[in-house]
Design an enzyme around this catalytic site. Sequence first.
Site, PDB file in Angstrom:
ATOM      1  N   VAL A   1       0.834  -1.198   0.000  1.00 25.89           N
ATOM      2  CA  VAL A   1       0.000   0.000   0.000  1.00 25.89           C
ATOM      3  C   VAL A   1       0.870   1.249   0.000  1.00 25.89           C
ATOM      4  CG1 VAL A   1      -1.688   1.332   1.324  1.00 25.89           C
ATOM      5  CG2 VAL A   1      -1.970  -1.148   1.078  1.00 25.89           C
TER       6      VAL A   1
ATOM      7  N   GLU B   1      18.162   9.404   1.807  1.00 27.21           N
ATOM      8  CA  GLU B   1      19.124   9.469   2.903  1.00 27.21           C
ATOM      9  C   GLU B   1      19.139   8.076   3.516  1.00 27.21           C
ATOM     10  OE1 GLU B   1      20.873   9.144   6.055  1.00 27.21           O
ATOM     11  OE2 GLU B   1      19.125  10.098   6.957  1.00 27.21           O
TER      12      GLU B   1
END
Length: 486
Positions: free
Chosen positions: A220, A259
């Site tokens: 999802v 990151e």
Amino acid sequence: MTALPPTAQQLVDGELVGAGDGTTYPILNPATGAEIGRAPDATAADVEGAIAAARRAFDESGWSTDVELRVRCLRQLHRALLDHADAFRALTTAEVGMPGFMMGAAGFDVPVDGLGWVTDLVESYEFETDLGVAAPMGIPSRRTVRREPVGVVAAITPWNVPTQINLAKVGPALAAGCTVVLKPAPDTPWLACELGRLVAEHTDLPPGVFNVVTPRSNEVAGLLATDPRVDMVSFTGSTATGRSIMAAAAPTLKRVFLELGGKSAAIVLDDADLASAAGATAFTACIHAGQGCAITTRLVVPRERYDEAVRVAAATMETIGAKDPADPGAICGPLISRAQRDRVEAYLRLAVEEGGRFATGGRVIDQAGFWVEPTVIAGLDNSSRLAQEEIFGPVLVVIAHDGDDDAVRIANDSAYGLSGSVESGSLERARAVAARIRTGTIAVNGGVWFSPDAPFGGYKQSGIGREMGVAGFEEYLETKTIAEPA
């Protein structure tokens, strides 16, 4: 004892809502393993609704062009965070297992200060630059470079320092004029939901500008990376997941900020104060149970003083221990979940298989919650998996070096390049070594780089792009060049 905030709810198109089908999942306190709340288990329809709301708000409202509105709304959010600071801090300790001393840094104060900093920045930022008149191909033209918001941003954040990373994405993205769908980690959904509640109840953000969805399913959540209505994905987490997000975003050529992981080296040169440097590195490796991507988890020391460094690091960790994060003296709290504890335990078994020894620690703590002893591993070289792979636990590997060149080689012999440190009795020598380390941040002789105005990010497989600072704000801007007759 400060009460926890209201029940976690999603924020979709300006409304605080549960999951579309009413389902929830438990939120656990990692220090005890006990359920402390429940979060909406967002459906695909919930995520699609949030994307649609963000797209509509970007395309049809004045958010993307009205800097004054953005500044006012961000100042309102900053004020709301300060007014609700005690509840936010209490929730951070309960949901994340983060020791209270971190609230003065990455836990709360620095990210909230960062929101104020980026608001000040956008208030004075020059979105247009006049390049003057030129005559390309003999046609006199006045050229202007305009910076515009990238569009709809999907911000996908991890569980280790949620408020820091949530605000490091949401603040600059909103300041730039983007609209945002924030998807937190399923281990820490409540802090993101509380941020959404403060936006809904204490700011004038137009509906759809900021949305929070909390699906537990990766499938999802993956809609955020594939939906063509999303212009950018900003992700912080593991390198493996970052690769998957990059691949999922490729068909629509979204901008992707990543990151990712780290295996940062703390280099101690032969003229440094070894006891101080080894003790400081061991302390750092214990902070928040080692659950920080930029933590230095390789201690690289002169070979002739290796045993001394191991003893100092072990003694430091034994003094720190693992404590209830609600204890004012806690440095090392629990791991976030049973799955993370099991992962760290598997690395501890691997350390023995690879020929390492435990100078201290090395075991799971048999008590409620998800605990591992702070651990120092000796006897391994930099080729071991313990020295190459991100463990994300309170585990420090001590590695011997044979001089400055060898220390640089060891530090750079990694798939990662996020952070690191160098200690020397000579600042000039420390700077020379630091200049050769391929990392996005590095501390020299105890300097601190973590600040809202300082860009943070990595080289190599530690990521793409920068967060915080002007560079972090500009990640959320496009560049448009305009030419008119002169």
